[in-house]
Design an enzyme around this catalytic site. Structure first.
Site, PDB file in Angstrom:
ATOM      1  CG  PHE A  64      -0.237   0.082   2.540  1.00  0.00           C
ATOM      2  CD1 PHE A  64       0.004   1.308   3.157  1.00  0.00           C
ATOM      3  CD2 PHE A  64       0.198  -1.072   3.185  1.00  0.00           C
ATOM      4  CE1 PHE A  64       0.657   1.374   4.379  1.00  0.00           C
ATOM      5  CE2 PHE A  64       0.851  -1.014   4.405  1.00  0.00           C
ATOM      6  CZ  PHE A  64       1.082   0.213   5.004  1.00  0.00           C
ATOM      7  CB  CYS A  65       1.775   3.852  -1.671  1.00  0.00           C
ATOM      8  SG  CYS A  65       0.857   3.708  -3.229  1.00  0.00           S
ATOM      9  CB  THR A  66      -0.018   8.431  -0.282  1.00  0.00           C
ATOM     10  OG1 THR A  66       1.156   8.429   0.524  1.00  0.00           O
ATOM     11  CG2 THR A  66      -0.939   9.566   0.152  1.00  0.00           C
ATOM     12  CB  ILE A 105      -3.364   5.423   2.863  1.00  0.00           C
ATOM     13  CG1 ILE A 105      -2.240   4.399   2.906  1.00  0.00           C
ATOM     14  CG2 ILE A 105      -3.793   5.801   4.278  1.00  0.00           C
ATOM     15  CD1 ILE A 105      -0.893   4.979   3.317  1.00  0.00           C
TER      16      ILE A 105
END
Length: 301
Positions: free
Chosen positions: A174-176, A203
């Site tokens: 996952f990332c922003t 996110i």
């Protein structure tokens, strides 16, 4: 009220430089500010402005070659998130430094926010945060592995050094907002990892759609605008930036002896020389003088 739109799209632009003038002119005419990156592999960035202005810019981007199915995430702010508008030409829209990585070819399995908790709680799944160390420091998912990378360029080397730990595991990443996972999942697939997953919309979409009482997110999510951090419901968080190192700090960190506005904080006090600190002090002086004249200073953008 300002509308904020975070967007990215992988496509193929023959000459990104040809696209810059019209895009920049439109943003300026519509009162839209922020940063957009153009490269041969696509477009990436975050912009903010009046509702009508954002709509006009998004319509323009969707009309670019290969961008008709552009997706973006929106939020609002009662103060301007950006000070000026920049359209920059880059080699990559998110820099990984791996020429063979191409998310247009294949990526991992997208996982909707409502299905994310069940996936990451599975015993055979390893959860990896692909963001930088200063981002992870203020919030991440429960049980996530922090590669402690200073930039996304460091991720391939970290994976190479640690991949044996994850043998026979499914990998969730996952990332922003999702863009780094487009590249990182493509990279892992190219490395022979068979089961790779990533959080659709990143996110930000998770925090927007999953109620706090059902969430496995802990802390705040760093964002690359003047909000600095957001929490569940994309409510603006308490963090602010140290303008000496551009890392997020809490209001109480300003009471530490290492803190000097615009110059240093407890995270960077030992990372810069006295000459650097003198430059930062002069920068703050010029910012203050510009504000006293009712002007913007470039260092504030």
């Amino acid at each position: 009220m300002y509308t904020i739109a975070a967007l990215y799209h992988f496509t193929r632009f023959a000459d990104p430089a040809d696209l810059k003038p019209a895009l920049l002119d439109l943003c300026l005419a519509q009162g839209v500010k922020g940063t957009l990156l153009l490269a041969k592999e696509g477009i990436n960035g975050t912009i903010a402005g009046p509702r009508a202005g954002i709509d006009a810019v998004l319509a323009h981007i969707r009309a670019l070659p290969g961008c008709s199915d552009l997706e973006w995430k929106e939020a609002t702010s009662d103060h301007p998130p950006f000070g000026k508008m920049k359209v920059r030409l880059k080699q990559e829209i998110v820099t990984m430094g791996q020429p063979d990585v191409d998310p247009r070819a294949r990526v991992g399995h997208y996982v909707e926010p409502e299905d994310w908790n069940d996936l990451i709680r599975s015993d055979d799944v390893v959860l990896i945060d692909t963001r930088n160390d200063y981002e992870v420091a203020i919030g991440t998912f429960e049980g996530a592995i922090d590669p402690m990378t200073e930039s996304f360029r460091d991720f391939p080397a970290w994976w190479e050094a640690n991949k044996e730990r994850f043998h026979n595991k499914r990998v969730a990443m996952f990332c922003t907002g999702g863009i780094r996972c487009e590249k990182s999942t493509n990279y892992l697939l190219g490395q022979g990892v068979e089961d790779v997953y990533h959080l659709k919309g990143g996110i930000l979409r998770y925090l927007e759609e999953v109620p706090a009482e059902n969430s496995t997110w802990q802390g705040e999510c760093f964002v690359f605008d003047n909000r600095v951090s957001v929490g569940h419901g994309l409510v603006e968080g308490p963090h602010e930036l140290c303008h000496g190192c551009r890392r997020p700090i809490l209001p109480e960190d300003r009471n530490r002896p290492e803190y000097e506005h615009g110059v240093s904080c407890h995270l960077c006090i030992d990372e810069t020389s006295e000459a650097d600190k003198m430059r930062f002090r002069e920068r703050q002086k010029q910012i203050a003088l510009a504000r006293a004249r009712g002007e913007d200073h470039l260092a504030t953008h």
